[in-house]
Motif scaffolding. Structure first.
Motif, PDB file in Angstrom:
ATOM      1  N   LEU A  28       0.800  -1.223   0.000  1.00 51.61           N
ATOM      2  CA  LEU A  28       0.000   0.000   0.000  1.00 51.61           C
ATOM      3  C   LEU A  28       0.838   1.280   0.000  1.00 51.61           C
ATOM      4  O   LEU A  28       0.282   2.374  -0.155  1.00 51.61           O
ATOM      5  N   THR A  31       0.175   4.097  -2.657  1.00 54.16           N
ATOM      6  CA  THR A  31      -1.149   4.703  -2.498  1.00 54.16           C
ATOM      7  C   THR A  31      -1.184   5.599  -1.263  1.00 54.16           C
ATOM      8  O   THR A  31      -1.682   6.730  -1.322  1.00 54.16           O
ATOM      9  N   HIS A  35      -1.778   9.736  -0.990  1.00 54.42           N
ATOM     10  CA  HIS A  35      -2.821  10.349  -0.153  1.00 54.42           C
ATOM     11  C   HIS A  35      -2.224  11.298   0.879  1.00 54.42           C
ATOM     12  O   HIS A  35      -2.780  12.377   1.133  1.00 54.42           O
ATOM     13  N   THR A  47      -8.265   3.574   3.018  1.00 56.71           N
ATOM     14  CA  THR A  47      -7.422   2.566   2.382  1.00 56.71           C
ATOM     15  C   THR A  47      -7.044   1.488   3.392  1.00 56.71           C
ATOM     16  O   THR A  47      -7.135   0.294   3.105  1.00 56.71           O
ATOM     17  N   ASP A  51      -8.434  -2.753   3.750  1.00 59.25           N
ATOM     18  CA  ASP A  51      -7.420  -3.714   3.318  1.00 59.25           C
ATOM     19  C   ASP A  51      -7.416  -4.916   4.256  1.00 59.25           C
ATOM     20  O   ASP A  51      -7.131  -4.792   5.454  1.00 59.25           O
TER      21      ASP A  51
END
Length: 138
Positions: A28, A31, A35, A47, A51
């Motif tokens: 992650l 990503t 963010h 997120t 997950d």
């Protein structure tokens, strides 16, 4: 109450939780960094909250904390902390096997020192129990 299963469970759960969190965070990272760069904390939380790998690791670490608190309520801190550090050995093994991490010889030497220390602590705890039983009978 036999606490050996709690000690073993806490070590295993802690190690597996850390491996799952590592897997999630490495996957992650791009990503999350995007963010964070946009100051979108809500997107970061969303997120992570969606997950499965992250949530599984988090759940395992919460379980570890509950087991750890249980052990602290029943045993000496000077026993619990060194014995649960055996998780470092298991975590290094899982890191090498599952995460394909390279563990240097020097690091393995340090890990072996931890394992030896855990062995010595458990032996001293057994000796302490034998001594206290003997004193109780006198």
């Amino acid at each position: 109450m036999k606490l050996h299963p709690f000690v073993a469970a806490s070590v295993i759960v802690n190690s597996l939780g850390n491996v799952l969190l590592t897997l999630a965070m490495k996957r992650l990272a791009p990503t999350l960094e995007a963010h964070l760069a946009a100051y979108d904390v809500g997107a970061v939380l969303l997120t992570l909250a969606t997950d499965v790998t992250f949530l599984g690791g988090l759940a395992l670490l919460i379980a570890f904390f509950i087991l750890f608190l249980t052990l602290l309520s029943k045993l000496d801190l000077s026993y619990v902390l060194p014995v649960t550090s055996l998780g470092y050995v298991i975590t290094a093994l899982l890191g090498a096997l599952l995460l394909r991490e390279t563990v240097s010889a020097l690091r393995w030497t340090g890990i072996a020192a931890i394992a030896i220390g855990v062995y010595l602590v458990t032996r001293s705890a057994e000796a302490d129990r034998r001594t206290s039983r003997l004193e109780a009978t006198l």
